[in-house]
Design a protein around this motif. Sequence first.
Motif, short mmCIF file in Angstrom:
data_model
loop_
_atom_site.label_atom_id
_atom_site.label_comp_id
_atom_site.label_asym_id
_atom_site.label_seq_id
_atom_site.Cartn_x
_atom_site.Cartn_y
_atom_site.Cartn_z
N THR A 160 0.84 -1.20 0.00
CA THR A 160 0.00 0.00 0.00
C THR A 160 0.88 1.25 0.00
N VAL A 161 0.77 2.03 -1.06
CA VAL A 161 1.63 3.20 -1.24
C VAL A 161 1.48 4.19 -0.08
N ALA A 162 0.31 4.28 0.49
CA ALA A 162 0.08 5.23 1.58
C ALA A 162 0.96 4.95 2.80
N TYR A 163 1.45 3.74 2.93
CA TYR A 163 2.30 3.39 4.07
C TYR A 163 3.79 3.51 3.74
N HIS A 164 4.15 3.76 2.50
CA HIS A 164 5.55 3.73 2.09
C HIS A 164 6.43 4.72 2.85
N GLU A 165 5.97 5.95 2.99
CA GLU A 165 6.81 6.96 3.65
C GLU A 165 7.17 6.54 5.07
N ARG A 166 6.18 6.07 5.80
CA ARG A 166 6.45 5.63 7.18
C ARG A 166 7.33 4.40 7.21
N LEU A 167 7.07 3.45 6.33
CA LEU A 167 7.88 2.24 6.29
C LEU A 167 9.32 2.54 5.89
N ILE A 168 9.50 3.42 4.94
CA ILE A 168 10.86 3.79 4.51
C ILE A 168 11.62 4.41 5.68
#
Length: 293
Positions: free
Chosen positions: A107-115
Amino acid sequence: MNERRSAIKTILAGAATLTTLSMTQTCAASTTSKEQLSALKGNINHSVCRWCFNDMSLDELCKVGKGLGLKAIDLVGPKEWDVLEKYDLDSSMCNGAEISLTEGWNTVAYHERLIDNYADMIPRVAKAGYKNLICFSGNRRGMDDETGLKNCVTGIKKVLSLAEKHGVVLVMELLNSKLNHKDYQCDRTAWGAELAQALHSENFKLLYDIYHMQVNEGDVIQNIRDYHPFIAHYHTAGVPGRHEIDETQELYYPAIMKAIKETGFKGYVAQEFIPSQPDKIASLRKAIQICDI
């Protein structure tokens, strides 16, 4: 991980026959150390998942584990790495960077936090001398497999070079979506292998959970043989019920372990069953012996 912790707390609360391990049991298990270690064949690197024994302190689990011949404890985060170091045990699968099992890389919406999370955790794992760091696909939420795979590739690529630099392997767990983790996307070995091929790096691999894959797709031994280049780690548990891996369940673990050994696998096999017997340490000891081919 919240789901794992909640599950074990619920089960323990409802099982009146299960009690916290006493110091007497701990000491008794520790005295078997030399006998147990000398009996192990050395073909399998044995570990156990921390959350399955959450009613024990990590110190107690480490003492018992050393006595039973374990080389590592699975799913231990940075706050408790010092305990593992005290007992000279590896953190065979580190955690702490993930958001949850359901909120993952698909889910792209979680990418920033996961990165941000993984960029922080990867160097910490390497500095501590560990190698494997768990990650999850997340739930589909109506997403098709191709889109989920594409999104995982896009996101994971943004931290993969850092993992390569530090010698850390990002390991995505295969979970069943039929029973325990409804809607989870990385629920088939072939899908996980396709993701690994798309990322094309030795620093991204799969956690093949034998219990989960038996529930979701079966054909465990053949899938291990076919997809072993993409597998960095294994979890065990009995089917059905996710309890002991003994004669009460349908999988024959000696044959599975033999198949794993024949692939040349040098990583860890971690016990992840939920003990149903009063003497949980006896269950763990038996599981290690069953898997020690």
